[in-house]
Design a protein around this motif. Structure first.
Motif, PDB file in Angstrom:
ATOM      1  N   ALA A  17       0.853  -1.184   0.000  1.00  0.00           N
ATOM      2  CA  ALA A  17       0.000   0.000   0.000  1.00  0.00           C
ATOM      3  C   ALA A  17       0.887   1.232   0.000  1.00  0.00           C
ATOM      4  N   SER A  18       0.342   2.363  -0.448  1.00  0.00           N
ATOM      5  CA  SER A  18       1.146   3.575  -0.548  1.00  0.00           C
ATOM      6  C   SER A  18       0.407   4.780   0.015  1.00  0.00           C
ATOM      7  N   LEU A  19       1.205   5.791   0.371  1.00  0.00           N
ATOM      8  CA  LEU A  19       0.705   7.042   0.923  1.00  0.00           C
ATOM      9  C   LEU A  19       1.638   8.158   0.474  1.00  0.00           C
ATOM     10  N   SER A  20       1.065   9.289   0.048  1.00  0.00           N
ATOM     11  CA  SER A  20       1.882  10.446  -0.269  1.00  0.00           C
ATOM     12  C   SER A  20       1.051  11.707  -0.050  1.00  0.00           C
ATOM     13  N   ASP A  21       1.569  12.632   0.761  1.00  0.00           N
ATOM     14  CA  ASP A  21       0.827  13.829   1.142  1.00  0.00           C
ATOM     15  C   ASP A  21       1.766  15.031   1.145  1.00  0.00           C
ATOM     16  N   LYS A  22       1.276  16.191   0.763  1.00  0.00           N
ATOM     17  CA  LYS A  22       2.126  17.381   0.700  1.00  0.00           C
ATOM     18  C   LYS A  22       2.363  18.023   2.056  1.00  0.00           C
ATOM     19  N   VAL A  27       3.557  22.266  -2.501  1.00  0.00           N
ATOM     20  CA  VAL A  27       3.606  21.188  -3.490  1.00  0.00           C
ATOM     21  C   VAL A  27       4.210  19.943  -2.853  1.00  0.00           C
ATOM     22  N   ASN A  28       3.912  18.803  -3.451  1.00  0.00           N
ATOM     23  CA  ASN A  28       4.460  17.537  -2.987  1.00  0.00           C
ATOM     24  C   ASN A  28       5.618  17.147  -3.897  1.00  0.00           C
ATOM     25  N   GLU A  29       6.828  17.117  -3.351  1.00  0.00           N
ATOM     26  CA  GLU A  29       8.005  16.769  -4.138  1.00  0.00           C
ATOM     27  C   GLU A  29       8.459  15.333  -3.896  1.00  0.00           C
ATOM     28  N   ASP A  30       7.632  14.547  -3.211  1.00  0.00           N
ATOM     29  CA  ASP A  30       7.882  13.112  -3.076  1.00  0.00           C
ATOM     30  C   ASP A  30       7.272  12.392  -4.276  1.00  0.00           C
ATOM     31  N   PHE A  31       7.827  11.236  -4.600  1.00  0.00           N
ATOM     32  CA  PHE A  31       7.281  10.415  -5.688  1.00  0.00           C
ATOM     33  C   PHE A  31       7.597   8.968  -5.369  1.00  0.00           C
ATOM     34  N   LEU A  32       6.701   8.075  -5.713  1.00  0.00           N
ATOM     35  CA  LEU A  32       6.925   6.658  -5.427  1.00  0.00           C
ATOM     36  C   LEU A  32       6.247   5.789  -6.480  1.00  0.00           C
ATOM     37  N   CYS A 203      10.065   5.129   3.404  1.00  0.00           N
ATOM     38  CA  CYS A 203       9.430   6.402   3.717  1.00  0.00           C
ATOM     39  C   CYS A 203      10.375   7.575   3.568  1.00  0.00           C
ATOM     40  N   SER A 204       9.808   8.744   3.287  1.00  0.00           N
ATOM     41  CA  SER A 204      10.581   9.988   3.227  1.00  0.00           C
ATOM     42  C   SER A 204      10.762  10.525   4.643  1.00  0.00           C
ATOM     43  N   ASP A 205      11.670  11.471   4.797  1.00  0.00           N
ATOM     44  CA  ASP A 205      11.957  11.985   6.133  1.00  0.00           C
ATOM     45  C   ASP A 205      10.771  12.726   6.737  1.00  0.00           C
ATOM     46  N   GLY A 206       9.848  13.200   5.894  1.00  0.00           N
ATOM     47  CA  GLY A 206       8.659  13.849   6.410  1.00  0.00           C
ATOM     48  C   GLY A 206       7.795  12.938   7.249  1.00  0.00           C
ATOM     49  N   GLN A 245       5.245  21.080   8.626  1.00  0.00           N
ATOM     50  CA  GLN A 245       5.229  19.673   8.216  1.00  0.00           C
ATOM     51  C   GLN A 245       5.657  19.512   6.755  1.00  0.00           C
ATOM     52  N   ASP A 246       6.676  18.722   6.554  1.00  0.00           N
ATOM     53  CA  ASP A 246       7.200  18.428   5.219  1.00  0.00           C
ATOM     54  C   ASP A 246       6.263  17.459   4.503  1.00  0.00           C
ATOM     55  N   ASN A 247       6.464  17.317   3.182  1.00  0.00           N
ATOM     56  CA  ASN A 247       5.793  16.233   2.458  1.00  0.00           C
ATOM     57  C   ASN A 247       6.090  14.925   3.170  1.00  0.00           C
ATOM     58  N   PHE A 248       5.119  14.040   3.263  1.00  0.00           N
ATOM     59  CA  PHE A 248       5.402  12.726   3.846  1.00  0.00           C
ATOM     60  C   PHE A 248       4.784  11.632   2.982  1.00  0.00           C
ATOM     61  N   SER A 249       5.610  10.631   2.692  1.00  0.00           N
ATOM     62  CA  SER A 249       5.209   9.549   1.798  1.00  0.00           C
ATOM     63  C   SER A 249       5.750   8.227   2.295  1.00  0.00           C
ATOM     64  N   ALA A 250       5.071   7.147   1.927  1.00  0.00           N
ATOM     65  CA  ALA A 250       5.516   5.828   2.371  1.00  0.00           C
ATOM     66  C   ALA A 250       4.953   4.733   1.472  1.00  0.00           C
ATOM     67  N   LEU A 251       5.694   3.664   1.388  1.00  0.00           N
ATOM     68  CA  LEU A 251       5.250   2.398   0.796  1.00  0.00           C
ATOM     69  C   LEU A 251       5.345   1.348   1.889  1.00  0.00           C
ATOM     70  N   ALA A 252       4.240   0.670   2.158  1.00  0.00           N
ATOM     71  CA  ALA A 252       4.228  -0.414   3.148  1.00  0.00           C
ATOM     72  C   ALA A 252       4.114  -1.737   2.411  1.00  0.00           C
ATOM     73  N   VAL A 253       4.984  -2.677   2.753  1.00  0.00           N
ATOM     74  CA  VAL A 253       4.998  -3.995   2.110  1.00  0.00           C
ATOM     75  C   VAL A 253       4.934  -5.056   3.193  1.00  0.00           C
ATOM     76  N   TRP A 254       3.924  -5.905   3.120  1.00  0.00           N
ATOM     77  CA  TRP A 254       3.737  -6.982   4.096  1.00  0.00           C
ATOM     78  C   TRP A 254       3.955  -8.335   3.434  1.00  0.00           C
ATOM     79  N   ILE A 255       4.613  -9.222   4.154  1.00  0.00           N
ATOM     80  CA  ILE A 255       4.788 -10.606   3.731  1.00  0.00           C
ATOM     81  C   ILE A 255       3.886 -11.471   4.606  1.00  0.00           C
ATOM     82  N   ALA A 256       2.968 -12.199   3.989  1.00  0.00           N
ATOM     83  CA  ALA A 256       1.988 -12.985   4.749  1.00  0.00           C
ATOM     84  C   ALA A 256       1.964 -14.421   4.255  1.00  0.00           C
ATOM     85  N   ALA A 257       1.511 -15.312   5.129  1.00  0.00           N
ATOM     86  CA  ALA A 257       1.316 -16.710   4.742  1.00  0.00           C
ATOM     87  C   ALA A 257       0.234 -16.775   3.674  1.00  0.00           C
ATOM     88  N   SER A 258       0.382 -17.694   2.743  1.00  0.00           N
ATOM     89  CA  SER A 258      -0.606 -17.826   1.677  1.00  0.00           C
ATOM     90  C   SER A 258      -1.928 -18.315   2.257  1.00  0.00           C
TER      91      SER A 258
END
Length: 263
Positions: A17-22, A27-32, A203-206, A245-258
């Protein structure tokens, strides 16, 4: 987004899942972004355009697109492969800098995570102060080390037992895409074996400057999906209501049992 990993000796699911906010900026200078190559692998990447240098958002977008395009053409799962992806991004940003005076110093941080579906392993790299957190058993297992002036001063012993989030000039970088870097990018020297329950946060430093490890772990324990995890962390950042508050962005990656009861 849900992706599947299947190997000879295990079956795991990858959910992202992803999140990106200014934030409080104009302006939002994060990109993912993320590219899924099926059995050939998966690559996630996040970039944060350096503020104050002009066209940081463009540098971040060029960086992410170059990494994802490079992985799509040649998904090599090895430290040298990830280093080559960062090199592609460096050349792409450097090639765009001379096109106008305002682009001359544009730069961006980068952090990327690649997952090898065949072996069930993960490998990552970064340049700058965008971070990757690896969680196992819902606790922080490993964090990338910032390429920043503050981190260099910590190594030199100038600061001791102090929170780098509160130190002056915390955001001054010692390495990044498109910058005159003092130090090179860092690539994990060997892959890690994935296990059900592992989680990754790019994640970005924001984002990370407003959240301590314990908060990340707590929200992880109380989340049922990577999207919910990001939403809880976003709420924690917003609750601080910081005017800067700086731009803040993140990608969350989960590993789960099938779902079919695999390993």
């Amino acid at each position: 987004m849900i992706f599947h990993i299947a190997g000879d000796e295990f079956r795991l699911r990858v959910m992202a899942a992803s999140l990106s906010d200014k934030g409080a900026r104009e302006v939002n200078e994060d990109f993912l972004g993320l590219v899924d190559m099926g059995h050939r692998g998966l690559c996630c990447v996040l970039a944060d355009g350096a503020g104050g240098h002009g066209h940081g958002g463009l540098a971040a977008r060029i960086t992410v697109n170059a990494v994802l395009e490079g992985f799509g053409h040649n998904p090599l799962f090895a430290p040298a492969g990830l280093a080559s992806l960062i090199s592609l991004a460096e050349h792409a940003v450097a090639g765009a800098q001379p096109l106008s005076i305002s682009r001359k110093h544009m730069s961006a941080t980068v952090v990327l995570l690649c997952i090898d579906r065949k072996t069930g392993r993960a490998l990552w790299a970064h340049w700058g102060d965008s971070r990757l957190y690896w969680f196992r058993d819902q606790k922080v297992r490993q964090i990338t080390e910032d390429h920043s002036v503050v981190q260099q001063l910590l190594h030199a012993g100038v600061y001791r037992n102090e929170d780098p989030r509160r130190l002056p000039n915390r955001s001054v970088l010692a390495g990044a895409i498109g910058a005159e870097s003092q130090i090179p990018p860092t690539v994990l020297p060997r892959p890690v074996e994935l296990a059900a329950g592992d989680a990754f946060l790019l994640c970005s430093d924001g984002l990370w400057e407003g959240l301590h490890d314990e908060q990340m772990e707590s929200t992880l324990r109380h989340s049922q999906s990577p999207q919910e995890w990001l939403e809880q962390m976003e709420a924690a950042v917003r609750a601080q209501a910081r005017s800067y508050q700086d731009n803040f962005s993140a990608l969350a990656v989960w590993i789960a049992a099938s779902e079919d009861g695999g390993a």
